[in-house]
Write a protein that holds these residues in place. Structure first.
Motif, mmCIF file in Angstrom:
data_model
loop_
_atom_site.group_PDB
_atom_site.id
_atom_site.type_symbol
_atom_site.label_atom_id
_atom_site.label_comp_id
_atom_site.label_asym_id
_atom_site.label_seq_id
_atom_site.Cartn_x
_atom_site.Cartn_y
_atom_site.Cartn_z
ATOM 1 N N PRO A 1 37.979 51.334 28.234
ATOM 2 C CA PRO A 1 38.693 52.510 27.711
ATOM 3 C C PRO A 1 40.209 52.345 27.653
ATOM 4 N N VAL A 2 40.749 51.366 28.371
ATOM 5 C CA VAL A 2 42.211 51.196 28.343
ATOM 6 C C VAL A 2 42.621 49.892 27.649
ATOM 7 N N ILE B 1 47.307 45.489 32.685
ATOM 8 C CA ILE B 1 45.967 46.081 32.809
ATOM 9 C C ILE B 1 45.562 46.303 34.271
ATOM 10 N N CYS C 1 43.908 49.889 34.481
ATOM 11 C CA CYS C 1 42.451 49.903 34.707
ATOM 12 C C CYS C 1 42.079 51.114 35.554
ATOM 13 N N VAL C 2 41.044 51.839 35.102
ATOM 14 C CA VAL C 2 40.638 53.053 35.819
ATOM 15 C C VAL C 2 39.388 52.824 36.677
ATOM 16 N N SER C 3 39.040 51.561 36.872
ATOM 17 C CA SER C 3 37.881 51.193 37.709
ATOM 18 C C SER C 3 36.592 51.890 37.280
ATOM 19 N N CYS C 4 36.400 52.025 35.965
ATOM 20 C CA CYS C 4 35.202 52.724 35.475
ATOM 21 C C CYS C 4 33.969 51.830 35.510
ATOM 22 N N GLU C 5 34.186 50.520 35.619
ATOM 23 C CA GLU C 5 33.108 49.512 35.709
ATOM 24 C C GLU C 5 32.303 49.344 34.416
ATOM 25 N N THR C 6 32.822 49.857 33.298
ATOM 26 C CA THR C 6 32.144 49.655 32.013
ATOM 27 C C THR C 6 32.041 48.162 31.701
ATOM 28 N N CYS C 7 33.113 47.434 32.006
ATOM 29 C CA CYS C 7 33.133 45.992 31.737
ATOM 30 C C CYS C 7 31.990 45.297 32.479
ATOM 31 N N ALA D 1 34.903 44.288 36.986
ATOM 32 C CA ALA D 1 35.709 45.285 37.716
ATOM 33 C C ALA D 1 36.086 44.752 39.104
ATOM 34 N N MET E 1 39.059 42.611 38.683
ATOM 35 C CA MET E 1 40.280 43.408 38.554
ATOM 36 C C MET E 1 40.739 43.907 39.932
HETATM 37 S S1 SF4 Z 1 36.896 48.765 35.116
HETATM 38 FE FE1 SF4 Z 1 36.775 47.358 33.388
HETATM 39 S S2 SF4 Z 1 36.267 48.616 31.605
HETATM 40 FE FE2 SF4 Z 1 36.978 50.013 33.220
HETATM 41 S S3 SF4 Z 1 39.162 50.224 32.832
HETATM 42 FE FE3 SF4 Z 1 38.961 48.559 34.303
HETATM 43 S S4 SF4 Z 1 38.895 46.697 33.062
HETATM 44 FE FE4 SF4 Z 1 38.497 48.422 31.682
#
Ligand code: SF4
Ligand code: SF4
Length: 188
Positions: A39-40, A68, A72-78, A89, A92
């Protein structure tokens, strides 16, 4: 197709990031599914797949300045999208830990301050306590009066409470923090 130049200027981070995150960086296919779902990703200079590639190419401390890390919002989508099951995540997270430990990242702004204020209240109260967190954050930024006009509405709507949380096992949470601090020191 993206081209990434080798820009290493210090000791490669690959080994230590693999150790902290438990991720094998060499299995990344560079399919970019992590970046396309991030998302970012569009707001930052590098998406997660580029970070993965640069780590694989032996990037050093210069990678800890990547914007980044703090966007990064730690959403874990990646991690969820990766066809190779790589916990991007966690990579990151490992990089953020290293950036803080090594005093890196000029681009971090007040994000580490916010993280610190949030974690401190969880450590002390066993769960999040917004008023204490806001107070610690504001003291850190020096902007004590910013957004204070929103407090009465937030309190009225039950969004924040004046009293500390009663639920939660404070002793266990403190023990977890103690253990984490010890292992973090040993890893980095
Ligand atoms: S956890 Fe992954 S997908 Fe979510 S913001 Fe961070 S790098 Fe992007
Ligand atoms: S989704 Fe997984 S395999 Fe694809 S680029 Fe990202 S980390 Fe690499």
């Amino acid at each position: 197709m993206i081209t990434i130049k080798k820009t290493r200027t210090s000791v490669p981070l690959k080994g230590i990031v693999e150790k902290i995150s438990g991720v094998d960086l060499s299995v990344c296919l560079q399919c970019r599914k992590c970046t396309s779902g991030c998302p970012v990703g569009k707001l930052t200079k590098s998406g997660p797949s580029e970070i993965m590639r640069r780590l694989h190419l032996d990037a050093g401390n210069e990678l800890l300045e990547s914007d980044i890390l703090w966007t990064c919002v730690s959403c874990e989508t990646c991690s969820a999208r990766c066809p190779m099951g790589i916990d991007v995540a966690a990579v990151m997270d490992a990089l953020r830990k290293l950036a803080l430990a090594r005093g890196a990242s000029k681009q971090q702004g007040n994000v580490p301050l916010f993280n610190k204020a949030f974690l401190k209240t969880v450590e002390v109260f066993g769960r999040t306590y917004e008023i204490a967190m806001i107070a610690a954050y504001k003291l850190g930024t020096g902007k004590l009066m910013n957004d204070t006009e929103k407090f009465p509405t937030m309190i009225k709507k039950g969004k924040i409470s004046l009293l500390p949380p009663l639920a939660g096992d404070r002793k266990t949470v403190r023990r977890i923090f103690k253990k984490t601090k010890k292992s973090k020191g040993a890893e980095i």
